[in-house]
Write a protein that holds these residues in place. Sequence first.
Motif, PDB file in Angstrom:
ATOM      1  N   PRO A  62       0.822  -1.230   0.000  1.00  0.00           N
ATOM      2  CA  PRO A  62       0.000   0.000   0.000  1.00  0.00           C
ATOM      3  C   PRO A  62       0.850   1.273   0.000  1.00  0.00           C
ATOM      4  N   VAL A  63       1.811   1.318  -0.916  1.00  0.00           N
ATOM      5  CA  VAL A  63       2.660   2.512  -1.016  1.00  0.00           C
ATOM      6  C   VAL A  63       1.963   3.546  -1.900  1.00  0.00           C
ATOM      7  N   GLU A 105      -1.893   5.373  -5.966  1.00  0.00           N
ATOM      8  CA  GLU A 105      -2.250   6.385  -6.966  1.00  0.00           C
ATOM      9  C   GLU A 105      -2.701   5.695  -8.261  1.00  0.00           C
ATOM     10  N   GLN A 106      -1.981   4.629  -8.608  1.00  0.00           N
ATOM     11  CA  GLN A 106      -2.331   3.881  -9.821  1.00  0.00           C
ATOM     12  C   GLN A 106      -3.688   3.176  -9.644  1.00  0.00           C
ATOM     13  N   PHE A 152     -10.462   2.374  -8.529  1.00  0.00           N
ATOM     14  CA  PHE A 152     -10.656   1.350  -7.506  1.00  0.00           C
ATOM     15  C   PHE A 152     -10.232   1.870  -6.131  1.00  0.00           C
ATOM     16  N   LYS A 153     -10.703   1.191  -5.080  1.00  0.00           N
ATOM     17  CA  LYS A 153     -10.355   1.571  -3.717  1.00  0.00           C
ATOM     18  C   LYS A 153      -8.867   1.325  -3.469  1.00  0.00           C
ATOM     19  N   PRO A 154      -8.193   2.232  -2.745  1.00  0.00           N
ATOM     20  CA  PRO A 154      -6.764   2.050  -2.464  1.00  0.00           C
ATOM     21  C   PRO A 154      -6.519   0.867  -1.528  1.00  0.00           C
ATOM     22  N   THR A 171      -2.433  -7.370 -14.346  1.00  0.00           N
ATOM     23  CA  THR A 171      -1.175  -7.342 -15.108  1.00  0.00           C
ATOM     24  C   THR A 171      -0.615  -5.922 -15.239  1.00  0.00           C
ATOM     25  N   GLN A 172      -1.450  -4.898 -15.053  1.00  0.00           N
ATOM     26  CA  GLN A 172      -0.940  -3.527 -15.067  1.00  0.00           C
ATOM     27  C   GLN A 172      -0.043  -3.256 -13.855  1.00  0.00           C
TER      28      GLN A 172
END
Length: 635
Positions: free
Chosen positions: A490-491, A496-497, A503-505, A527-528
Amino acid sequence: MTHNFTEQYDIIVIGAGHAGVEASLAASRMGAKTLLATLNVDMLAFMPCNPSVGGSAKGIVVREIDALGGEMGRNIDKSYIQMKMLNTGKGPAVRALRAQADKALYAQLMKQTVERQENLTLRQSEIAEVLVDNGQVIGVKTATGQAFSSAAVVVTTGTALRGEIIIGDLKYSSGPNNSLASVKLADNLKELGLEIGRFKTGTPPRIKASSIDYSVTEIQPGDDKPNHFSFLSKDEDYVTDQVPCWLTYTNETSHQIINDNLHRAPMFSGVVKGVGPRYCPSIEDKIFRFADKERHQLFLEPEGRNTEEIYVQGLSTSLPEDVQKELLHSIRGLENAEMMRTGYAIEYDIVLPHQLRATLETKSISGLFTAGQTNGTSGYEEAAGQGLIAGINAALKVQGKPEMILGRSDGYIGVMIDDLVTKGTLEPYRLLTSRAEYRLILRHDNADMRLTPIGRKVGLVADDRWAMFQEKKDQFDREMARLASIKLKPVKETNEQVQALGFKPLTDAMTAKDFMRRPEIDYAVVTQFVGEAAEPMDSKVIELIETEIKYEGYIAKALDQVDKMKRMEEKRIPADIDWDDIDSIATEARDKFKKINPETIGQASRISGVNPADISILMVYLEGKGRSITKKNGK
């Protein structure tokens, strides 16, 4: 009685419908010298009813047939005019493929396959008698008096067994589509001591395509996305110029015509004696039973690319011909429809399936197998699945090898056969997803993972196919391991991506596999973050990965239940058990046990009318018997 056998075979299959074809191909491919005898070789793999393969539950059966090494999936993939995945808006357990077939091409290609198969002889011949000596099949006799020897016989006569076609008050001896009926063999099976039932099914009228006003009907196109029944078929071969079906409906006028003529309907006048199918009733039965319904769907299904014939799905009827015409002309789009074939009902004999083992061999006659509509089922797919199992087990028997039984957790074919032999059937049996308690692990996408190793073991999966399967399985295993090994933290950069994609962090570190468990996350999204696999991933493998990951918890629970069931199946019941010797067992349970003669505790527990207390008493009895045998042997 001695017989002058003019030809010798290992296995003889009687009837070349969908069950007979699969049975004969399986047996011959396993090395057994096989004869496929049929009343008319031009009707081999013929579709006397709907020109389609697959559908709810049935589509999964076709995939299972293919996974085991059967032919139906490969053949429909060469002869479809439309392909469609059903239930895409629902969970993966109920999705299934359905194809509209080019009816003539399907039969032609299957006939070529049979004719070219090594160890398989195709013969147009009426088999009048199964020859039995001291409880063992020894061959067959034809209507012309020829006798052929064999160690096993598979009866797959479908609706031809003492078949009678009914239209209005007209009733005459016939198989489907005005083919010959098999009357002498029906008499012979009774003489052999088999308990025979009588069922009924039907088919709708066919109409001429150019006489339909399609502008007032709703188009039903096929899918753009490639899909196949056979795991061997390639996406680049997917047919893109598909032929659409069309949807219309009955109406108030249609229903009035039927109600005004119910006294002329064989279903209500007493002409029809056999039991009809609950899940595919005639239109007159639907109007009578569901009087509150304002309309019923009718699908206009082309029977092929090179014919004008259109199958009116949903209008199965045995009403008189003049009423059928009036009924057709009351329907929107069919006001000027030309009727090319009249709808009809057909009554036929069946072998009551409680007389069979799970191998589809009869309990009373060694080497005699039955499959398909002969066992009380409905549908080409159910027939083909049974034919495959009967053919496999007939070959294993004559080769002296262990039998093959598919359990309820192995496939829909196993569910169907267990239902038939354990519960019997009082009406034409149809497979439904609701019949399978383990349907989440019996999906269309994993049929090869479940069954191809079994097909390989019995000798139906060739080396090239096995290599393809192993490559797919290895790819699946490698990617599952990779996704389980990569962690997303969870960096700031990762979140941010994640948020940029909507989507939820992340709040905690998780594996890529856990990340994919989120309902909104698919493989492409994952895969991203973790990159593509080292090798290009097949779309079918990706589908399998997504389903296995997202439903992992539910699948684990199902597999837990399967383990418990298998322990019950391992507890065998002696064949010579004296059911009257068991004290305290309920009278209904005792009667059912005598009728079914279950082979395992698991099968006994699934018999209707048997409760858990009866099973407990049975297990205590068997344990006591086991102890007394051990004591007697001095062990």
